[in-house]
Enzyme design. Sequence first.
Site, PDB file in Angstrom:
ATOM      1  N   ASP A 115       0.849  -1.186   0.000  1.00 20.13           N
ATOM      2  CA  ASP A 115       0.000   0.000   0.000  1.00 20.13           C
ATOM      3  C   ASP A 115       0.887   1.239   0.000  1.00 20.13           C
ATOM      4  O   ASP A 115       2.116   1.136  -0.002  1.00 20.13           O
ATOM      5  CB  ASP A 115      -0.964   0.014   1.188  1.00 20.13           C
ATOM      6  CG  ASP A 115      -2.319   0.587   0.804  1.00 20.13           C
ATOM      7  OD1 ASP A 115      -2.364   1.750   0.378  1.00 20.13           O
ATOM      8  OD2 ASP A 115      -3.332  -0.132   0.909  1.00 20.13           O
TER       9      ASP A 115
ATOM     10  N   GLU B 101      -9.806   2.780  -5.514  1.00 19.24           N
ATOM     11  CA  GLU B 101      -9.340   4.121  -5.150  1.00 19.24           C
ATOM     12  C   GLU B 101      -8.114   4.556  -5.954  1.00 19.24           C
ATOM     13  O   GLU B 101      -7.087   4.973  -5.402  1.00 19.24           O
ATOM     14  CB  GLU B 101      -9.051   4.173  -3.645  1.00 19.24           C
ATOM     15  CG  GLU B 101     -10.283   3.883  -2.802  1.00 19.24           C
ATOM     16  CD  GLU B 101     -10.017   3.755  -1.319  1.00 19.24           C
ATOM     17  OE1 GLU B 101     -10.963   3.972  -0.531  1.00 19.24           O
ATOM     18  OE2 GLU B 101      -8.885   3.428  -0.934  1.00 19.24           O
TER      19      GLU B 101
ATOM     20  N   HIS C 241      -2.744   3.106  -4.766  1.00 19.94           N
ATOM     21  CA  HIS C 241      -2.140   2.683  -3.491  1.00 19.94           C
ATOM     22  C   HIS C 241      -0.715   2.158  -3.715  1.00 19.94           C
ATOM     23  O   HIS C 241      -0.325   1.142  -3.155  1.00 19.94           O
ATOM     24  CB  HIS C 241      -3.016   1.614  -2.815  1.00 19.94           C
ATOM     25  CG  HIS C 241      -4.295   2.160  -2.260  1.00 19.94           C
ATOM     26  ND1 HIS C 241      -4.344   2.973  -1.156  1.00 19.94           N
ATOM     27  CD2 HIS C 241      -5.581   2.023  -2.681  1.00 19.94           C
ATOM     28  CE1 HIS C 241      -5.609   3.316  -0.904  1.00 19.94           C
ATOM     29  NE2 HIS C 241      -6.381   2.756  -1.822  1.00 19.94           N
TER      30      HIS C 241
END
Length: 797
Positions: free
Chosen positions: A203, A338, A274
Amino acid sequence: MMTKLNHVLLAGVVALACTSCRAEKEADYQVIPLPQEVSLTQEKPFLLSKSVSITYPEGNALLKRNAEFLSGYIRQSTGYAPRVKALKEGETVKNAIGLGLDADIAGKEGYTLTTTSEGIRINGRTENGVFYGCQTLRKSTPAAAQGADISIPAGNIKDEPRFAYRGMHLDVCRHFFPLEFVKEYIDLLALHNMNTFHWHLTDDQGWRIEIKKYPKLTEIGSMRNRTVIGKARSGEYDNTPYGGFYTQEQAKEIVKYAQERYITVIPEVDLPGHMLAALAAYPDMGCTGGPYEVSPDWGIFEDVLCIGNEKTMQFLEDVMAEITEIFPSRFVHIGGDEAPRSRWAKCPKCQARIQAEGLKADKRHTAEDRLQSYCMTRIEKFLNSKGRQIIGWDEILEGDVAPNATVMSWRGTSGGIKAARLGHDVIMTPNVYCYFDYFQTADTKDEPLGIGGYVPVEKVYSLDPTASLTDEQAKHILGAQANLWTEYIATTEHVEYMVLPRMAALAEVQWTQPEKKDYADFTRRLPRLMELYQRDGMNYAKHIFDIQAKFTTTQEETEEGNGAVVATLRTIDNAPAYYTLDGTEPTTASQRYNGTGIAIRQSADLRAVAIRPEGRSKVIARSINFNKATFRPIELTGTQPAPKYAFKGAATLVDGMSGNDNYATGDWIGFIDGDVTAVIDLGSPTGNATAGNTAGLPEIKRVATHAVVDMSAWIAGCTGLTVSVSDDNKSFREVASKDFPAETDSRKKAVESYGITFEPVKARYVKVLIKRTPALPKGHPGEGKIPFLFIDEIVVE
């Protein structure tokens, strides 16, 4: 922190039994998850003692290991470990627990458990099923019975899981956890009959898995220079380096440890977003070339992998090649969530890729959405060539879904429902049921810092992963999983606190058929499982022992007023509860709750506590505030609440109860589209006022409301109030209007009040226009986007 984590400890509530009280203790099959069929007989029970052995067919290494596990489980409870013995074909032994295989058992993970006075037999179609039978026997045995014989009831159990996929997730990127704790976490999965460990390994805040071809991923990407203090984007940092990673050998050790417990480890390498940790190590894989840093903060960031750069795509394939060498699982999770498109829109390489691949925008998707789909599909094809399949978060539905992708639905259940209807396999992980980083109590003032949200044990238990689907569509639901994201979870004790006992509720969702599920019965069985947690030193949450309060409203007009708030109190063990209505601390000298509900017809400060011989529960507190709008009929004209945050609808705005700073408790309703207009019928004291006759109408001079401001969750406040009145609910005249400044602090979290005072006026109907914040402010990660508006009470005075 741990002082806060243990604030609800009840001394001795699930106290372990005194080991010297008697030489024999009783087992029962009231376990979690509840087996599908349990039939007791009137025969004598089986006595588990030091002389009992555990047998398995000679030559079956897996059943030998199951037998050794069961022997160890029994030793944990009793202090003695039954001898493990291999049996030759045709050989039998009395006074034993026998493990074996039975091809007639239908389910791959199914088992039967038969108990007579002479012994116990656990058969499975596979060794996996036998393992779950061992878990049932383990949980049937008292948690602490040192030296005691155990009387196990005679009967038959026939059991198999509802879902083939039963998972738990752990994020080790935001905070890193040692190898031994990962093994403990896997042991918890085994205890709860789960068979999949979803390991989130990469991440923005840290790359946690060694990739030999790209050593900088761990040399640079595993270490951040500092970590945000408090909430995301607080602007304060600890300036302390933080990091850690697992070598490939350590990861393989985890895979083996899990396999021995029939648990599959699914790795996640989240892409193409990410990826700041990877970009910090290899900046040429980003659209701007950097410089980048391993993120010290939480959130979503614009910098993602450059999909137009062929070197980036080769990097992803190289990483996946090594991941498939470490992890033998059929699935590899590649994220897909995302990933902002803003860099791609300005990147010449990405735009060239869009042109070369003929990626076109349409009414639903941009060309950049298609670019993400290109990336996901290409990695899927690569993994397919290795004999693997991909899982992606439900954002992969935003574009052309990779053809054979399994969708993990986290933004509620709608993504999973859509995917199932499209024919994709689905794993349900809806955040409103399955995000264990969310608060587990509505009263958060004594809880450790968290991301927000509200998911109590009962909410987890209420999940039905196949709801709203036809039988044919439901076949695509592989199962369910809970996720633990660790932005605000820095210690192993805090991990335990967040997953236990919610993991028990999830286990029953995953395993037990819905017609067998009963929450009240579940809560009666839960303390038995919690004794195991306590014996093994787990830092489990105790909210389940607090008073559970339900508040309803009545709106009928009576001599005492226009209605009441009725508070219904309950505890899982029917412990006596005491309460006050004046805000004072309740004691045994206070009013005892009689079980019929507390009708509150005027402003009050309710305090209630359960008092047991072992101690007091946490005091629950609730303020009820009456005004002229309380319990009156209300209608929202125009904008309606977002379905996810509608809760009890418009009546929530006039129920006399205000919310705290947690927007997900049900005390607030949330809007995402347009300003909010509410019309409230104030009625009249005599009930006979008519248009043009104001004699019996109430007089008003002030209107107010509250809004949650939680900018990190994209929730902003109110920017204006307009009040209009009418006698007939048709013709309204404006009596007051006031503007409020839009919030500019991207870090703010608070409950804000908004009020407007005006010359007294008599009216039956009052219309309140609540203006929303039109856009998130400059500098916010969602700059320019529309924020949510959450409001609770509309007060009319």
